[in-house]
Design a protein around this motif. Structure first.
Motif, PDB file in Angstrom:
ATOM      1  N   ARG A 147       3.032   5.621  -2.970  1.00  0.00           N
ATOM      2  CA  ARG A 147       4.290   6.584  -3.479  1.00  0.00           C
ATOM      3  C   ARG A 147       4.074   6.612  -5.165  1.00  0.00           C
ATOM      4  N   ALA A 148       3.861   5.447  -5.743  1.00  0.00           N
ATOM      5  CA  ALA A 148       3.358   5.444  -7.013  1.00  0.00           C
ATOM      6  C   ALA A 148       2.503   6.304  -7.503  1.00  0.00           C
ATOM      7  N   ARG A 149       1.280   6.446  -6.867  1.00  0.00           N
ATOM      8  CA  ARG A 149       0.269   7.423  -7.198  1.00  0.00           C
ATOM      9  C   ARG A 149       0.649   8.725  -7.090  1.00  0.00           C
ATOM     10  N   GLU A 150       1.406   9.121  -5.867  1.00  0.00           N
ATOM     11  CA  GLU A 150       1.938  10.434  -5.678  1.00  0.00           C
ATOM     12  C   GLU A 150       2.744  10.738  -7.098  1.00  0.00           C
ATOM     13  N   ALA A 151       3.859   9.902  -7.529  1.00  0.00           N
ATOM     14  CA  ALA A 151       4.752  10.121  -8.389  1.00  0.00           C
ATOM     15  C   ALA A 151       3.712  10.372  -9.672  1.00  0.00           C
ATOM     16  N   ALA A 165       0.726  -1.344  -0.055  1.00  0.00           N
ATOM     17  CA  ALA A 165       0.126   0.032   0.127  1.00  0.00           C
ATOM     18  C   ALA A 165       0.911   1.187   0.050  1.00  0.00           C
ATOM     19  N   ALA A 166       1.964   1.359   0.850  1.00  0.00           N
ATOM     20  CA  ALA A 166       2.961   2.368   0.812  1.00  0.00           C
ATOM     21  C   ALA A 166       3.582   2.510  -0.618  1.00  0.00           C
TER      22      ALA A 166
END
Length: 428
Positions: free
Chosen positions: A209-213, A204-205
């Protein structure tokens, strides 16, 4: 441990102050750190409760039948004495440190339990303490260490069988073996479940992080797109306004009416530029696509060409093939390409130049061709024009974004041309 601090209240024979030590009582933070350095509070309470219950089963006469039923008292026992109580406590008190050294404690508590069996003393709840240590080892250590703990428990019980002959029937041995195996399995299941939950949290983390990127990349792409749109709008309208202003300045004294018309065109062009920039920048305030103003497209080419004619550039539009709806991205990119190309023709070739816009619709391709004849015989840019900018870079980016081909360069016979080919899917 006492805490000390240096004080400057003392003085030596020469009158100079000397450091003295004074006691400072421990603070609440010091007490908390000391408690945290020891065993966890829950484990300490568990060890004390287990020890108290074990000693009660040994010493209280009324609980002797219960102890015999649980199999924790041999058939022939000595009266409880200090040695037996100390050995029984040594079997249960180490549970307080079970999280740090479960295997070592499991081995150490085996010795006093065997001593109790050999001396015919009741063992109390030492077996339960061993099961707790086995569960802790299997839940907190790897497979090899948990199997070692399981083997130690089997050896521990084998010592009981050897030291207390005839203590249990085969059904009792089977029940004890089942309980030991269940404790080990429950511990392993707990460890695997914790590892699975930790993996889910890590996944999930990583997804977060991928979603934020992706969000940052989307924002950067949106900023780049808005920058290209603003450049095209500003470059086109400002170039036309500059040409109109230069024309108004030249005819201001001799033909006031023509100068007035040029100023009116400048005003209209400025209003149009502000309106279009407001629509583009409005996307930053409202992320709802439904609230975005319609973007220009190939349907607006006649108005664009007419606007360039009013600015003095003799531009003509020719459409070949059957016009059909285009994908929104290609529609906007082709329009911006024509807008930038005509703006460059007006800026560099001057109002006396002639420009041709040719749009051809083929079954799998859209071709946009913009060319001019150079206009000025001296080859210099028109008044107010500039020789550089980001327009060509923006055109290349737009065409490359949709997998197209682009040619920008001098035109055979003089002038300049921009030719782009956009691939189209079947049915578009």
């Amino acid at each position: 441990m006492r805490r000390s601090r240096i004080s400057r209240s003392g003085k030596d024979k020469t009158g100079r102050s000397t450091p003295t030590l004074c006691y400072v009582p421990p603070t609440l933070a010091d007490l908390r750190s000391r408690l945290q350095a020891g065993p966890p509070l829950g484990d300490a309470v568990l060890a004390l409760a287990l020890t108290a219950a074990s000693l009660a089963l040994i010493t209280l006469p009324g609980l002797e039948p219960l102890a015999r039923w649980l199999g924790i008292a041999p058939a022939v026992t000595r009266p409880p004495d200090a040695t037996g109580l100390v050995l029984a406590a040594l079997c249960t008190l180490p549970v307080a440190f079970r999280r740090s050294r479960p295997l070592l404690l499991l081995a150490l508590t085996t010795l006093p339990e065997w001593a109790l069996h050999s001396l015919a003393h009741p063992t109390g709840l030492s077996g339960l303490a061993a099961l707790i240590l086995l569960y802790t080892a299997s839940a907190g250590r790897g497979l090899a260490m948990s199997l070692l703990a399981l083997g130690m428990c089997v050896v521990r019980y084998a010592g009981y069988v050897l030291l207390v002959p005839g203590g249990l029937f085969w059904r009792g041995h089977l029940a004890v073996g089942t309980v030991i195996a269940l404790c080990w399995l429950i511990g392993r299941t707990t460890r695997l479940r914790r590892a699975y939950l930790a993996e889910l949290e890590e996944r999930a983390a990583r997804l977060e992080r991928a979603r934020e990127a992706d969000t940052r990349a989307a924002r950067a792409e949106e900023r780049s797109r808005i920058a290209r749109e603003l450049h095209d709008v500003v470059a086109h309208h400002v170039s036309v306004m500059t040409v109109q202003a230069a024309a108004a300045r030249r005819v201001l004294d001799n033909a006031p009416d023509a100068a007035r018309d040029a100023l009116t065109a400048i005003e209209q062009m400025g209003r149009a530029a502000l309106a279009e920039m407001r629509n583009i920048v409005g996307v930053l305030r409202t992320g709802d696509p439904a609230e975005r103003a319609p973007q220009p497209g190939m349907r607006d080419l006649p108005a664009l060409v007419e606007q360039m004619r009013e600015a003095g550039l003799a531009a003509r539009l020719r459409v070949e093939g059957v016009a059909r709806p285009l994908p929104p991205g290609i529609d906007l990119a082709a329009y911006r390409l024509v807008q930038e190309a005509l703006t460059n023709s007006l800026r560099h070739a001057g109002p006396s130049a002639q420009a041709w816009v040719t749009v051809r619709y083929d079954p799998g391709e859209l071709t946009v061709h913009v060319e001019d004849d150079g206009g000025r015989p001296d080859g210099k840019p028109a008044a107010g024009g500039t020789g550089g900018g980001h327009g060509l870079v923006g055109i290349r980016e737009r065409v490359a974004l949709y997998g197209g081909r682009l040619r920008i360069g001098p035109r055979p016979g003089g002038g300049f041309e921009v030719r782009a080919h956009f691939p189209l899917k079947d049915g578009t």
